[in-house]
Design a protein around this motif. Structure first.
Motif, PDB file in Angstrom:
ATOM      1  N   ASP A 216       1.728   3.464  -6.184  1.00 37.89           N
ATOM      2  CA  ASP A 216       3.027   3.158  -6.766  1.00 37.89           C
ATOM      3  C   ASP A 216       4.125   3.050  -5.712  1.00 37.89           C
ATOM      4  OD1 ASP A 216       3.122   5.810  -6.073  1.00 37.89           O
ATOM      5  OD2 ASP A 216       3.993   6.521  -7.955  1.00 37.89           O
ATOM      6  N   ARG A 217       3.773   3.271  -4.458  1.00 34.71           N
ATOM      7  CA  ARG A 217       4.730   3.091  -3.368  1.00 34.71           C
ATOM      8  C   ARG A 217       4.039   2.404  -2.199  1.00 34.71           C
ATOM      9  NH1 ARG A 217       6.087   8.277   0.161  1.00 34.71           N
ATOM     10  NH2 ARG A 217       6.212   6.575   1.680  1.00 34.71           N
ATOM     11  N   ALA A 218       4.799   1.676  -1.407  1.00 30.16           N
ATOM     12  CA  ALA A 218       4.220   0.964  -0.270  1.00 30.16           C
ATOM     13  C   ALA A 218       3.646   1.955   0.733  1.00 30.16           C
ATOM     14  CB  ALA A 218       5.277   0.092   0.395  1.00 30.16           C
ATOM     15  N   ASP A 219       2.460   1.649   1.244  1.00 27.61           N
ATOM     16  CA  ASP A 219       1.786   2.560   2.167  1.00 27.61           C
ATOM     17  C   ASP A 219       0.778   1.760   2.975  1.00 27.61           C
ATOM     18  OD1 ASP A 219       0.793   4.981   3.368  1.00 27.61           O
ATOM     19  OD2 ASP A 219       1.374   6.053   1.540  1.00 27.61           O
ATOM     20  N   GLN A 220      -0.101   2.473   3.677  1.00 26.29           N
ATOM     21  CA  GLN A 220      -1.157   1.822   4.433  1.00 26.29           C
ATOM     22  C   GLN A 220      -2.453   2.588   4.233  1.00 26.29           C
ATOM     23  OE1 GLN A 220      -1.090   1.729   8.860  1.00 26.29           O
ATOM     24  NE2 GLN A 220      -1.207  -0.504   8.633  1.00 26.29           N
ATOM     25  N   LEU A 221      -3.513   1.865   3.967  1.00 24.31           N
ATOM     26  CA  LEU A 221      -4.841   2.440   3.743  1.00 24.31           C
ATOM     27  C   LEU A 221      -5.624   2.433   5.048  1.00 24.31           C
ATOM     28  CD1 LEU A 221      -7.061   3.371   1.682  1.00 24.31           C
ATOM     29  CD2 LEU A 221      -7.643   0.945   1.443  1.00 24.31           C
ATOM     30  N   HIS A 222      -6.289   3.551   5.358  1.00 20.76           N
ATOM     31  CA  HIS A 222      -7.036   3.655   6.611  1.00 20.76           C
ATOM     32  C   HIS A 222      -8.370   4.355   6.370  1.00 20.76           C
ATOM     33  CE1 HIS A 222      -7.360   5.284  11.014  1.00 20.76           C
ATOM     34  NE2 HIS A 222      -8.061   4.183  10.821  1.00 20.76           N
ATOM     35  N   VAL A 223      -9.456   3.749   6.862  1.00 18.28           N
ATOM     36  CA  VAL A 223     -10.793   4.346   6.811  1.00 18.28           C
ATOM     37  C   VAL A 223     -11.128   4.840   8.212  1.00 18.28           C
ATOM     38  CG1 VAL A 223     -13.221   4.019   6.240  1.00 18.28           C
ATOM     39  CG2 VAL A 223     -11.464   2.745   4.994  1.00 18.28           C
ATOM     40  N   HIS A 224     -11.148   6.157   8.407  1.00 19.72           N
ATOM     41  CA  HIS A 224     -11.424   6.722   9.722  1.00 19.72           C
ATOM     42  C   HIS A 224     -12.876   6.474  10.125  1.00 19.72           C
ATOM     43  CE1 HIS A 224      -7.592   8.788  10.150  1.00 19.72           C
ATOM     44  NE2 HIS A 224      -7.667   9.076   8.854  1.00 19.72           N
ATOM     45  N   GLY A 225     -13.100   6.329  11.409  1.00 25.01           N
ATOM     46  CA  GLY A 225     -14.450   6.123  11.922  1.00 25.01           C
ATOM     47  C   GLY A 225     -14.863   4.674  11.943  1.00 25.01           C
ATOM     48  N   TYR A 226     -14.397   3.912  10.952  1.00 26.23           N
ATOM     49  CA  TYR A 226     -14.675   2.480  10.901  1.00 26.23           C
ATOM     50  C   TYR A 226     -13.468   1.671  11.372  1.00 26.23           C
ATOM     51  CZ  TYR A 226     -19.041   3.210   8.381  1.00 26.23           C
ATOM     52  OH  TYR A 226     -20.317   3.581   8.039  1.00 26.23           O
ATOM     53  N   ASP A 227     -12.337   2.353  11.552  1.00 28.88           N
ATOM     54  CA  ASP A 227     -11.107   1.697  11.996  1.00 28.88           C
ATOM     55  C   ASP A 227     -10.758   0.493  11.123  1.00 28.88           C
ATOM     56  OD1 ASP A 227     -10.665   3.487  14.076  1.00 28.88           O
ATOM     57  OD2 ASP A 227     -12.002   2.379  15.410  1.00 28.88           O
ATOM     58  N   LYS A 228     -10.888   0.697   9.815  1.00 27.22           N
ATOM     59  CA  LYS A 228     -10.504  -0.328   8.846  1.00 27.22           C
ATOM     60  C   LYS A 228      -9.193   0.081   8.200  1.00 27.22           C
ATOM     61  CE  LYS A 228     -14.408  -2.662   9.260  1.00 27.22           C
ATOM     62  NZ  LYS A 228     -14.458  -4.032   9.804  1.00 27.22           N
ATOM     63  N   GLU A 229      -8.245  -0.821   8.133  1.00 28.10           N
ATOM     64  CA  GLU A 229      -6.981  -0.501   7.498  1.00 28.10           C
ATOM     65  C   GLU A 229      -6.348  -1.751   6.907  1.00 28.10           C
ATOM     66  OE1 GLU A 229      -4.934   1.356  10.759  1.00 28.10           O
ATOM     67  OE2 GLU A 229      -3.981  -0.522  11.346  1.00 28.10           O
ATOM     68  N   THR A 230      -5.487  -1.516   5.926  1.00 30.38           N
ATOM     69  CA  THR A 230      -4.782  -2.617   5.287  1.00 30.38           C
ATOM     70  C   THR A 230      -3.517  -2.075   4.638  1.00 30.38           C
ATOM     71  OG1 THR A 230      -5.019  -4.474   3.743  1.00 30.38           O
ATOM     72  CG2 THR A 230      -5.951  -2.374   3.060  1.00 30.38           C
ATOM     73  N   ASP A 231      -2.553  -2.946   4.426  1.00 31.15           N
ATOM     74  CA  ASP A 231      -1.312  -2.547   3.770  1.00 31.15           C
ATOM     75  C   ASP A 231      -1.537  -2.355   2.279  1.00 31.15           C
ATOM     76  OD1 ASP A 231       0.143  -2.625   6.122  1.00 31.15           O
ATOM     77  OD2 ASP A 231       0.666  -4.743   5.885  1.00 31.15           O
ATOM     78  N   LEU A 232      -0.772  -1.428   1.699  1.00 34.78           N
ATOM     79  CA  LEU A 232      -0.791  -1.172   0.263  1.00 34.78           C
ATOM     80  C   LEU A 232       0.590  -1.491  -0.309  1.00 34.78           C
ATOM     81  CD1 LEU A 232      -2.672   2.267   0.016  1.00 34.78           C
ATOM     82  CD2 LEU A 232      -3.542   0.032  -0.678  1.00 34.78           C
ATOM     83  N   PRO A 233       0.791  -2.703  -0.782  1.00 37.46           N
ATOM     84  CA  PRO A 233       2.079  -3.021  -1.423  1.00 37.46           C
ATOM     85  C   PRO A 233       2.251  -2.192  -2.697  1.00 37.46           C
ATOM     86  CG  PRO A 233       0.843  -5.014  -0.874  1.00 37.46           C
ATOM     87  CD  PRO A 233      -0.093  -3.872  -0.723  1.00 37.46           C
ATOM     88  N   ALA A 234       3.448  -1.783  -2.987  1.00 35.12           N
ATOM     89  CA  ALA A 234       3.702  -0.959  -4.165  1.00 35.12           C
ATOM     90  C   ALA A 234       3.338  -1.703  -5.447  1.00 35.12           C
ATOM     91  CB  ALA A 234       5.169  -0.547  -4.206  1.00 35.12           C
ATOM     92  N   GLY A 235       2.606  -1.015  -6.324  1.00 30.19           N
ATOM     93  CA  GLY A 235       2.290  -1.555  -7.642  1.00 30.19           C
ATOM     94  C   GLY A 235       1.199  -2.595  -7.679  1.00 30.19           C
ATOM     95  N   ARG A 236       0.482  -2.809  -6.577  1.00 32.22           N
ATOM     96  CA  ARG A 236      -0.588  -3.808  -6.562  1.00 32.22           C
ATOM     97  C   ARG A 236      -1.907  -3.153  -6.143  1.00 32.22           C
ATOM     98  NH1 ARG A 236       0.674  -9.358  -3.720  1.00 32.22           N
ATOM     99  NH2 ARG A 236      -1.338  -9.705  -4.742  1.00 32.22           N
ATOM    100  N   THR A 237      -3.006  -3.652  -6.701  1.00 33.13           N
ATOM    101  CA  THR A 237      -4.328  -3.166  -6.334  1.00 33.13           C
ATOM    102  C   THR A 237      -4.839  -3.953  -5.134  1.00 33.13           C
ATOM    103  OG1 THR A 237      -4.849  -2.534  -8.607  1.00 33.13           O
ATOM    104  CG2 THR A 237      -6.704  -2.811  -7.102  1.00 33.13           C
ATOM    105  N   VAL A 238      -5.219  -3.229  -4.082  1.00 33.68           N
ATOM    106  CA  VAL A 238      -5.706  -3.846  -2.850  1.00 33.68           C
ATOM    107  C   VAL A 238      -7.185  -3.503  -2.683  1.00 33.68           C
ATOM    108  CG1 VAL A 238      -5.531  -3.815  -0.330  1.00 33.68           C
ATOM    109  CG2 VAL A 238      -3.466  -3.797  -1.729  1.00 33.68           C
ATOM    110  N   THR A 239      -7.973  -4.485  -2.287  1.00 30.61           N
ATOM    111  CA  THR A 239      -9.403  -4.284  -2.071  1.00 30.61           C
ATOM    112  C   THR A 239      -9.726  -4.378  -0.586  1.00 30.61           C
ATOM    113  OG1 THR A 239      -9.941  -5.233  -4.240  1.00 30.61           O
ATOM    114  CG2 THR A 239     -11.722  -5.115  -2.620  1.00 30.61           C
TER     115      THR A 239
END
Length: 267
Positions: A216-239
């Motif tokens: 529900d708020r803008a953030d950033q998604l991070h998978v440790h160890g795999y160094d995968k990350e992406t932005d999380l816009p508020a109110g949207r589902t990110v895959t």
């Protein structure tokens, strides 16, 4: 559900959180732990029953209500029981462990907290239209708590998702059934709380992992160890999709709010 073996774990690269899979001196086998009586019978899904006296035994009740966007919100009310995600794989201790959800006897999910969002896609992925949802309590060694030779559990009807619910599902919510070689993890962050409660997601090495996260708020998604990350816009589902080609325990977090979303156990 977990197989025998040990993970070499340490402190995550972000936030300094220590992660522990096995407690020293304990086994991942179902025979671990000495509380109660380990019965020859199992719970119907392969986990042996660990019988305890009725007085003071763990108990559970389950309530389900449709979610306005997708699926259902599941609430477990427990007594004489504590969810212990940090001790999974250790010896059985009375009144400690986790829960599992079953739909008409088919396994759906493992729970490490009282609340769980059950996506409609997870039910469709189980190949069932949905009729009866069962919550069952387990010890840390994955034996099923039992009283009078019966598993400690509770069941409730699972109401079907209405057409209006399906119509109001947000664009990009990812409600399609995942491919057979894909492990789907769906997480919602709202008001600083993670649903379902952070736990461990088991992934077979080589499988595709599909993380679907809505915040529900803008953030950033991070998978440790795999160094995968992406932005999380508020109110949207990110895959976020990647191949789990490295064994170990990997934390999935948000960077801005520093929330633990789940831990991926890859074997």
């Amino acid at each position: 559900m977990l197989t025998a073996g040990a993970l070499v774990l340490g402190v995550s690269a972000c936030g300094g959180r220590a992660t522990t899979h096995h407690k020293p001196g304990t086994s991942h086998e179902q025979a671990g732990g000495s509380v109660g009586k380990l019965l020859a019978a199992d719970d119907g899904s392969g986990s042996r029953l660990r019988q305890v006296d009725a007085e003071g035994a763990p108990s559970v009740a389950v309530a389900v209500r449709p979610d306005s966007e997708d699926g259902w919100n599941v609430h477990l009310s427990v007594r004489n029981f504590k969810f212990t995600p940090d001790s999974v794989g250790g010896a059985a201790l009375l009144g400690r462990g986790h829960a599992r959800l079953f739909l008409d006897g088919h396994p759906l999910a493992r729970l490490y907290g009282s609340w769980f969002h059950l996506p409609a896609s997870l039910v469709r992925g189980a190949g069932k239209g949905g009729s009866e949802l069962t919550a069952r309590l387990y010890a840390d060694d994955h034996t099923a708590w039992a009283v009078n030779s019966a598993p400690v559990q509770a069941s409730t009807p699972l109401a079907p998702v209405t057409p209006s619910q399906a119509a109001t599902a947000p664009e990009g919510s990812g409600s399609a059934t995942p491919r057979p070689d894909t492990t789907l993890v769906e997480i919602v962050v709202s008001d600083g709380k993670v649903s379902p409660a952070p736990g461990r997601t088991e992934v077979k090495k080589g499988r595709t992992v599909e993380l679907r996260v809505r915040s529900d708020r803008a953030d950033q998604l991070h998978v440790h160890g795999y160094d995968k990350e992406t932005d999380l816009p508020a109110g949207r589902t990110v895959t976020l999709t990647f191949t789990a080609d490295r064994s170990g325990l990997f934390e999935v977090e948000t960077h801005e709010s520093d929330l633990l979303l789940t831990q991926l156990v890859v074997r």
